[in-house]
Design a protein around this motif. Structure first.
Motif, PDB file in Angstrom:
ATOM      1  N   LEU A   1       1.688   3.563  -3.667  1.00 49.55           N
ATOM      2  CA  LEU A   1       1.005   4.771  -4.126  1.00 49.55           C
ATOM      3  C   LEU A   1       0.809   5.691  -2.934  1.00 49.55           C
ATOM      4  O   LEU A   1       0.250   5.269  -1.906  1.00 49.55           O
ATOM      5  N   LYS A   2       1.245   6.933  -3.056  1.00 52.59           N
ATOM      6  CA  LYS A   2       1.011   7.919  -2.012  1.00 52.59           C
ATOM      7  C   LYS A   2      -0.386   8.535  -2.234  1.00 52.59           C
ATOM      8  O   LYS A   2      -0.919   8.487  -3.349  1.00 52.59           O
ATOM      9  N   PRO A   3      -0.984   9.109  -1.173  1.00 56.18           N
ATOM     10  CA  PRO A   3      -2.350   9.650  -1.313  1.00 56.18           C
ATOM     11  C   PRO A   3      -2.500  10.631  -2.469  1.00 56.18           C
ATOM     12  O   PRO A   3      -3.506  10.595  -3.182  1.00 56.18           O
ATOM     13  N   ASP A   4      -1.503  11.534  -2.671  1.00 56.74           N
ATOM     14  CA  ASP A   4      -1.638  12.498  -3.764  1.00 56.74           C
ATOM     15  C   ASP A   4      -1.526  11.819  -5.125  1.00 56.74           C
ATOM     16  O   ASP A   4      -2.084  12.296  -6.120  1.00 56.74           O
ATOM     17  N   GLN A   5      -0.832  10.644  -5.186  1.00 52.06           N
ATOM     18  CA  GLN A   5      -0.748   9.893  -6.440  1.00 52.06           C
ATOM     19  C   GLN A   5      -2.057   9.176  -6.743  1.00 52.06           C
ATOM     20  O   GLN A   5      -2.490   9.123  -7.895  1.00 52.06           O
TER      21      GLN A   5
ATOM     22  N   LEU B   1       3.817   6.195 -11.409  1.00 49.59           N
ATOM     23  CA  LEU B   1       3.597   6.480  -9.993  1.00 49.59           C
ATOM     24  C   LEU B   1       4.150   5.349  -9.126  1.00 49.59           C
ATOM     25  O   LEU B   1       4.832   5.605  -8.126  1.00 49.59           O
TER      26      LEU B   1
ATOM     27  N   ASN C   1       8.028   4.701  -6.408  1.00 49.41           N
ATOM     28  CA  ASN C   1       8.008   4.278  -5.004  1.00 49.41           C
ATOM     29  C   ASN C   1       8.647   2.924  -4.764  1.00 49.41           C
ATOM     30  O   ASN C   1       8.660   2.423  -3.642  1.00 49.41           O
TER      31      ASN C   1
ATOM     32  N   TRP D   1      -6.912  -0.715  -4.432  1.00 46.52           N
ATOM     33  CA  TRP D   1      -7.668   0.531  -4.370  1.00 46.52           C
ATOM     34  C   TRP D   1      -8.931   0.316  -5.204  1.00 46.52           C
ATOM     35  O   TRP D   1      -8.871   0.159  -6.434  1.00 46.52           O
TER      36      TRP D   1
ATOM     37  N   CYS E   1       0.815  -1.215   0.000  1.00 43.68           N
ATOM     38  CA  CYS E   1       0.000   0.000   0.000  1.00 43.68           C
ATOM     39  C   CYS E   1       0.851   1.269   0.000  1.00 43.68           C
ATOM     40  O   CYS E   1       0.319   2.375  -0.195  1.00 43.68           O
ATOM     41  N   THR E   2       2.177   1.140   0.206  1.00 43.10           N
ATOM     42  CA  THR E   2       3.060   2.304   0.118  1.00 43.10           C
ATOM     43  C   THR E   2       3.514   2.557  -1.321  1.00 43.10           C
ATOM     44  O   THR E   2       4.267   3.499  -1.577  1.00 43.10           O
TER      45      THR E   2
END
Length: 331
Positions: free
Chosen positions: A201-205, A324, A328, A232, A198-199
């Motif tokens: 993708l960051k929330p803004d991504q 994206l 990460n 997601w 889950c890391t």
């Protein structure tokens, strides 16, 4: 032998392994007015749980009772363990009161006698094209066999020869079984081992992805060993955009994901020097698209999404998400 393999094939095709028969202590006594009681043969006892584990098969086996009318000796079948490749079925039988010539029904030997485990074993043909079975005569009306079906005949014979000395140790005249160790399977290692999917993708991504919920949900795979993923969910109902998933496989080579094995990607997507393989219609599903990237020789990442209702959009979100996710990745 024809009847025997009809039964064996039916059991193997079911791919259900049940418990072995239980050996009952004491001596069998004849019923008044009848002949002696014949002791039942437990073919599942011809290999110990330790031997089966080292050979790569699951215990217990599936016992099949003797049926003299069909020329079927007592036998036992074991399925290979889930992490063993290729999948195989091991079949071991032991006849104590059956004519070997009648059982063979004119079958022609495919090999000269080979001494393995103190006994002479001969390969005979089977109606199953990938089956490799070796037979050893033990007496006037007694014989044993060890056979494997593993998809390809040469691999089946290799696995059968590996099992023969272990089974021979439990047969009259057989030698002690040689030491055998399980084939070592590489365990999870490398940069993905302690990463939370889950890391990736960051929330803004996540906010940049169309019709995708902001919060991801982590889970582990029941079909891919050691793999975890983050999902997601989509927000546009049953049709249209499908959920966006990032899978991490710390012990999954890039070509071993379901739907990609022995399949070439239709396109390579280069993201900052990272070469993602793209698989539209992943697993034969027209609405699903996947992309895979090797991290090491034994670990990889997979991104999956799709679209329902417009085939031209199947891979759009996957391609949008690759830069994206790539940003990460560990290392």
């Amino acid at each position: 032998m024809r009847m025997k393999w009809q039964a064996a094939a039916a059991v193997a095709a079911a791919a259900v392994v049940a418990g072995c028969t239980v050996t009952v202590g004491g001596s069998a006594s004849p019923v008044p007015g009848q002949g002696p009681v014949t002791q039942a043969v437990d073919a599942c006892s011809l290999l110990s749980p330790e031997q089966l584990d080292a050979l790569g098969y699951r215990s217990p086996g599936k016992p099949v009772k003797e049926n003299k009318a069909r020329l079927q000796p007592p036998m036992c079948l074991w399925n290979s363990k889930d992490d063993v490749e290729p999948p195989a079925v091991l079949d071991v039988g032991l006849a104590t009161d059956m004519d070997f010539g009648e059982y063979l029904s004119g079958a022609v030997p495919k090999s000269s006698p080979q001494q393995i485990g103190g006994l002479n074993w001969v390969q005979y043909g089977s109606i199953l094209p990938d089956d490799c079975t070796f037979y050893a005569t033990l007496g006037a009306k007694s014989f044993a066999y060890v056979g494997v079906s593993a998809g390809k005949l040469d691999k089946s014979c290799e696995l059968a020869r590996r099992a023969i000395p272990q089974a021979a140790a439990h047969l009259p005249g057989g030698q002690d079984a040689p030491p055998i160790t399980a084939s070592a399977k590489p365990g999870p290692a490398g940069p993905l081992l302690s990463v939370d999917p889950c890391t990736m993708l960051k929330p803004d991504q996540v906010a940049q992805l169309t019709n995708i919920s902001p919060a991801g949900e982590k889970d582990t795979s029941s079909t891919v060993p050691d793999a975890s993923f983050c999902l997601w969910d989509d927000t546009d109902g049953d049709d249209g955009q499908k959920a966006f998933e990032v899978w991490l496989g710390p012990s999954t080579p890039v070509g071993e994901w379901p739907g990609t094995k022995n399949v070439n990607p239709t396109e390579t997507v280069d993201v900052g020097g990272k070469k993602w393989g793209l698989f539209p219609n992943m697993g034969g599903l027209r609405v699903t698209c996947g992309a895979t990237l090797a991290i090491t020789d034994t670990s990889s990442v997979q991104v999956v999404s799709g679209f329902i209702g417009d085939d031209a959009k199947t891979c759009d979100l996957v391609k949008q998400g690759l830069p994206l996710v790539t940003a990460n990745l560990p290392g």
